[in-house]
Design a protein around this motif. Structure first.
Motif, PDB file in Angstrom:
ATOM      1  N   LEU A  62       9.870  15.234  -4.561  1.00  0.00           N
ATOM      2  CA  LEU A  62      10.285  14.098  -5.380  1.00  0.00           C
ATOM      3  C   LEU A  62      11.316  13.245  -4.645  1.00  0.00           C
ATOM      4  O   LEU A  62      11.236  12.007  -4.623  1.00  0.00           O
ATOM      5  N   ILE A  63      12.268  13.896  -4.009  1.00  0.00           N
ATOM      6  CA  ILE A  63      13.305  13.170  -3.257  1.00  0.00           C
ATOM      7  C   ILE A  63      12.675  12.386  -2.114  1.00  0.00           C
ATOM      8  O   ILE A  63      12.971  11.195  -1.875  1.00  0.00           O
ATOM      9  N   VAL A  64      11.817  13.040  -1.367  1.00  0.00           N
ATOM     10  CA  VAL A  64      11.172  12.383  -0.234  1.00  0.00           C
ATOM     11  C   VAL A  64      10.354  11.189  -0.699  1.00  0.00           C
ATOM     12  O   VAL A  64      10.390  10.095  -0.108  1.00  0.00           O
ATOM     13  N   THR A  65       9.608  11.381  -1.803  1.00  0.00           N
ATOM     14  CA  THR A  65       8.754  10.308  -2.322  1.00  0.00           C
ATOM     15  C   THR A  65       9.605   9.132  -2.801  1.00  0.00           C
ATOM     16  O   THR A  65       9.279   7.952  -2.561  1.00  0.00           O
ATOM     17  N   SER A 119       0.846  -1.218   0.000  1.00  0.00           N
ATOM     18  CA  SER A 119       0.000   0.000   0.000  1.00  0.00           C
ATOM     19  C   SER A 119       0.870   1.252   0.000  1.00  0.00           C
ATOM     20  O   SER A 119       0.535   2.277  -0.602  1.00  0.00           O
ATOM     21  N   GLY A 120       2.000   1.173   0.683  1.00  0.00           N
ATOM     22  CA  GLY A 120       2.922   2.310   0.681  1.00  0.00           C
ATOM     23  C   GLY A 120       3.480   2.564  -0.700  1.00  0.00           C
ATOM     24  O   GLY A 120       3.640   3.717  -1.129  1.00  0.00           O
ATOM     25  N   LEU A 121       3.811   1.451  -1.398  1.00  0.00           N
ATOM     26  CA  LEU A 121       4.307   1.621  -2.767  1.00  0.00           C
ATOM     27  C   LEU A 121       3.250   2.281  -3.651  1.00  0.00           C
ATOM     28  O   LEU A 121       3.560   3.158  -4.471  1.00  0.00           O
ATOM     29  N   LYS A 122       2.001   1.827  -3.500  1.00  0.00           N
ATOM     30  CA  LYS A 122       0.923   2.417  -4.297  1.00  0.00           C
ATOM     31  C   LYS A 122       0.735   3.900  -3.965  1.00  0.00           C
ATOM     32  O   LYS A 122       0.567   4.753  -4.853  1.00  0.00           O
ATOM     33  N   ALA A 123       0.778   4.251  -2.659  1.00  0.00           N
ATOM     34  CA  ALA A 123       0.575   5.653  -2.247  1.00  0.00           C
ATOM     35  C   ALA A 123       1.700   6.539  -2.775  1.00  0.00           C
ATOM     36  O   ALA A 123       1.475   7.651  -3.283  1.00  0.00           O
ATOM     37  N   GLN A 124       2.957   6.057  -2.649  1.00  0.00           N
ATOM     38  CA  GLN A 124       4.077   6.868  -3.124  1.00  0.00           C
ATOM     39  C   GLN A 124       4.072   6.973  -4.645  1.00  0.00           C
ATOM     40  O   GLN A 124       4.478   7.988  -5.209  1.00  0.00           O
ATOM     41  N   SER A 125       3.579   5.919  -5.316  1.00  0.00           N
ATOM     42  CA  SER A 125       3.441   5.987  -6.777  1.00  0.00           C
ATOM     43  C   SER A 125       2.430   7.060  -7.165  1.00  0.00           C
ATOM     44  O   SER A 125       2.616   7.812  -8.135  1.00  0.00           O
ATOM     45  N   THR A 144      -0.418  15.687  -2.672  1.00  0.00           N
ATOM     46  CA  THR A 144      -0.871  14.350  -2.253  1.00  0.00           C
ATOM     47  C   THR A 144      -0.918  14.293  -0.733  1.00  0.00           C
ATOM     48  O   THR A 144       0.043  14.690  -0.051  1.00  0.00           O
ATOM     49  N   SER A 145      -2.028  13.795  -0.227  1.00  0.00           N
ATOM     50  CA  SER A 145      -2.172  13.593   1.216  1.00  0.00           C
ATOM     51  C   SER A 145      -2.261  12.088   1.503  1.00  0.00           C
ATOM     52  O   SER A 145      -2.781  11.309   0.681  1.00  0.00           O
ATOM     53  N   PHE A 146      -1.717  11.661   2.642  1.00  0.00           N
ATOM     54  CA  PHE A 146      -1.686  10.248   3.028  1.00  0.00           C
ATOM     55  C   PHE A 146      -2.574  10.024   4.252  1.00  0.00           C
ATOM     56  O   PHE A 146      -2.602  10.849   5.169  1.00  0.00           O
ATOM     57  N   VAL A 147      -3.277   8.857   4.237  1.00  0.00           N
ATOM     58  CA  VAL A 147      -4.167   8.499   5.335  1.00  0.00           C
ATOM     59  C   VAL A 147      -3.831   7.063   5.784  1.00  0.00           C
ATOM     60  O   VAL A 147      -3.765   6.142   4.956  1.00  0.00           O
ATOM     61  N   ASP A 148      -3.603   6.881   7.072  1.00  0.00           N
ATOM     62  CA  ASP A 148      -3.329   5.528   7.560  1.00  0.00           C
ATOM     63  C   ASP A 148      -4.625   4.727   7.642  1.00  0.00           C
ATOM     64  O   ASP A 148      -5.689   5.282   7.910  1.00  0.00           O
ATOM     65  N   MET A 149      -4.502   3.397   7.386  1.00  0.00           N
ATOM     66  CA  MET A 149      -5.670   2.501   7.376  1.00  0.00           C
ATOM     67  C   MET A 149      -5.459   1.463   8.481  1.00  0.00           C
ATOM     68  O   MET A 149      -4.625   0.556   8.357  1.00  0.00           O
TER      69      MET A 149
END
Length: 707
Positions: free
Chosen positions: A678-681, A12-18, A41-46
């Motif tokens: 971009l670097i962080v991602t 899921s992390g790979l998908k979110a960062q993609s 892009t915003s991230f939400v934990d599941m």
């Protein structure tokens, strides 16, 4: 969940960062797109449901977050139809293919397409409200379309005209040392002047002697001196011969001799001779002192001869005699002033008033009177000419502008004539006891006449006696231009009340009859406009603000009714050293036909079409739309958005606020920020791959346990 849970979280992390990488890529790709709004892009934990002590970190999900409220930089553009929004809101557009729908955009690179519509670089037509004569007439937004047809001509109907007139106009005829030289002189315009110009002239025929009797002058003497100072020896004689009859008078101390011993004065000695002579003749002969000299005169109307003799005659200076003069030979030079007037003129007054300036004269026929304050004593002991010359000189010097050319004459045909040639402005009144005696009591008002038109023959004179009021081009119904020249002439100035006449050049063509036509007369009280009077039935005046010319005709062409509007306090007359009119406003509302040349955007958000005749027309009012939640708009191609339930309905603004012409809004993407993300991602993505690898190795170890 264990290893499988870790593996799923890493995936899921790979998908979110993609997803984040995709947004960063899109932002960087559109960093030069006009009006582009970046997507973050915003991230939400599941977190799966589990007891508190067994909860895990969980997987991650990503979603896009719009930055529609973040404005990009405003950049100048060479294209006049480009525009940007300096603030919130969106342009309201529709698709150029006419497929319908309403779209909102910040992309303002609008240009005119082949059909005349304003279309941006993404193919969306700008919409707005229609306008006519500067007023919004539409109620429903429509695609803005530019009509490139000719702008029809408009007939001039109003001239806005404001100026200050100088207190003393320095015309070509103006002479600083000549009062009134700055004024128009209507009486000089032969054939044009209206009314009857009057330069006051008052005359009267008073009784005159049937004959100027013979008279003689002797030595200059002091009437109060002792008779003995004449050094006439006792026994000397004076003979007075009247028409052959001789009377002899012997001087001495003893009666009946003429007394000369003190305290006898010269005046009383001569009075003694006068009494003896009158007693002898039964007439009214005069013997005494006149103009300071010994004087002998026969009875008024007498034609007798007069001679002097005896040894005393030379001592008195009596030798030359003026013979009697008959009426046919009367002149002002030989007419004794004291013989004129009913009851004589001695010790009588003459008051001459010219335009408010009064000169008072006291007539002295004996040389013995004293004038009071403000009164001019006039020697009347000599001839009429001598007396009148004194009055004439005083009037010219001190009688004011109206008397600067005064003449005072007498002759047997016209009597006494007091004339004021060239004075058509100052009224004249003559009064006093001397005026009654000389029959010139009366008054006469001056009249300048008036000018309604100035012929071509007098045009040069008129230009010299007026100042320019400026010129303006007006247009006929078909757009035919004509230049209207105006000139101002000051016609009067009395006690702070000044009157000016406004003329316009009605015909300058060769052979024209009337070169200038008067519009109206303007009256100023202490420099402030107090009244406007129209010139005849062709001009209608509305208060002190405007006048309407029923049919303005220039060079034979009629331009219909035109209003000259001065506005409130637009016309003044205050001192100006230049001596010229100072125009503060001169414009009109007509124009000729014009060809479309360009279109631009005003600061009020209006689409402005420009034409070759210098006119501009507001074609449409651009509208903008704002939303309660603009970040919830749905994105489309070309920077276009559509409303959603989350964004709320569009709030339309018709004010044009925030619209900046000849500009565009840059993308709000910050390249440096995107590279940082971009670097962080990239690092986060790489870290997630390590989790997948580690989880895989752990599974391999678990499988190896059963070998």
């Amino acid at each position: 969940m264990g290893i499988f849970g870790a593996l799923q979280s890493a995936v899921s992390g790979l998908k979110a960062q993609s997803h984040a990488m995709e947004n960063i890529s899109g932002n960087i790709a559109n960093s030069q797109t006009i009006g582009y709004k970046r997507i973050d892009t915003s991230f939400v934990d599941m977190i799966p449901d589990a007891p508190v002590k067994q909860q895990i970190a969980g997987a991650v999900s990503s979603y896009s977050r719009s930055m529609n409220t973040l404005r990009g930089d405003i950049q100048n553009a060479d294209t006049e139809t480009y525009m940007a929004l300096n603030g919130n809101g969106f342009f309201v557009t529709e698709k150029a293919d006419g497929s319908g729908g309403t779209f909102y955009t910040r992309r303002g690179d609008f240009d005119i397409d082949r059909n005349g519509y304003l279309v941006n670089g993404a193919g969306y037509r700008l919409t707005g409200l229609g306008m006519n004569n500067g007023v919004v007439t539409g109620s429903v937004a429509e695609a803005v379309k530019i009509d490139n047809s000719f702008l029809p001509a408009k007939r001039s109907t109003t001239i806005n005209y404001q100026l200050n007139l100088p207190q003393s106009p320095k015309t070509a005829s103006y002479v600083s040392t000549t009062p009134g030289s700055e004024l128009l002189k209507p009486w000089s315009y032969s054939g044009d002047v209206m009314g009857t110009p009057i330069a006051p002239k008052i005359s009267g025929m008073s009784p005159q002697p049937t004959t100027i009797p013979a008279y003689g002058y002797g030595n200059i003497v002091d009437p109060n001196a002792l008779a003995s100072t004449l050094s006439i020896p006792d026994g000397h004689q004076l003979t007075i011969d009247i028409q052959g009859t001789t009377r002899t008078y012997t001087f001495g101390p003893v009666a009946p001799q003429v007394p000369t011993a003190p305290p006898v004065t010269i005046a009383s000695m001569l009075a003694d001779i006068e009494g003896r002579l009158q007693l002898a003749t039964g007439g009214n002969e005069r013997v005494g002192i006149k103009d300071g000299r010994v004087f002998v005169q026969l009875d008024a109307g007498s034609t007798d001869t007069l001679t002097f003799g005896g040894t005393a005659a030379p001592l008195l200076g009596l030798s030359t005699v003026q013979s009697a003069i008959l009426p046919a030979a009367y002149t002002s030079a030989n007419m004794p002033a004291d013989l004129m007037g009913t009851g004589g003129i001695h010790n009588k007054t003459l008051d001459v008033t010219v335009g408010g300036v009064t000169r008072k004269y006291l007539l002295d026929a004996t040389g013995t009177l004293t004038a009071g304050s403000g009164v001019v004593k006039v020697d009347a002991t000599g001839s009429m000419k001598e007396m009148l010359d004194v009055i004439q000189a005083d009037l010219r010097a001190y009688g004011g502008a109206g008397a600067s050319g005064a003449t005072v004459n007498w002759d047997t045909t016209n009597g006494l004539v007091i004339d004021f040639p060239g004075n058509y402005r100052s009224d004249v009144a003559i009064a006093g006891t001397a005026a009654t005696a000389l029959n010139v009591v009366g008054s006469q008002n001056a009249a300048t006449g008036a000018l309604a038109k100035v012929s071509a023959a007098n045009s040069e004179l008129f230009v010299k006696e007026s100042i320019s009021g400026g010129g303006i081009t007006v247009y006929s119904q078909t757009g035919e231009p004509v230049n209207v020249q105006m000139r101002w002439a000051k016609v009067s100035d009395e006690a702070g009340i000044a009157t000016w006449s406004l003329f316009y050049a009605s015909d300058s063509a060769p052979g024209a009859t009337d070169a200038w036509t008067k519009m109206a007369d303007y009256t100023f009280d202490q420099g402030v406009l107090s009244n406007i009077t129209g010139n005849g039935s062709g001009v209608t005046v509305s208060g002190k603000e405007r006048l309407t010319i029923t049919d303005l005709s220039v060079n034979g062409r009629s331009f219909g009714s035109i209003t000259v509007d001065h506005g409130l306090k637009g016309m003044t007359q205050f001192a100006d050293n230049s001596g010229m009119a100072t125009t503060t406003q001169l414009k009109q509302d007509g124009y000729g036909a014009g060809e479309f040349i360009s279109v631009g955007i005003s600061d009020e958000g209006q689409v402005i079409a420009s034409y070759t005749n210098g006119e501009t027309r507001a074609v449409a009012q651009i509208i903008t739309a704002s939303f309660s939640n603009p970040n919830a708009l749905k994105r489309g191609d070309g920077g276009a958005y559509t409303a959603t339930t989350e964004s709320g309905e569009a709030i339309i603004n018709q004010s044009g606020e925030g619209i900046v012409g000849s500009s565009t809004e840059a993308s709000n993407t910050d390249i440096s920020e995107e590279f940082t993300k971009l670097i962080v991602t990239q690092q986060a993505y790489s870290a997630n791959t390590k989790i997948v690898t580690a989880a895989d190795e752990m599974l391999q170890e678990a499988l190896n346990m059963i070998r």
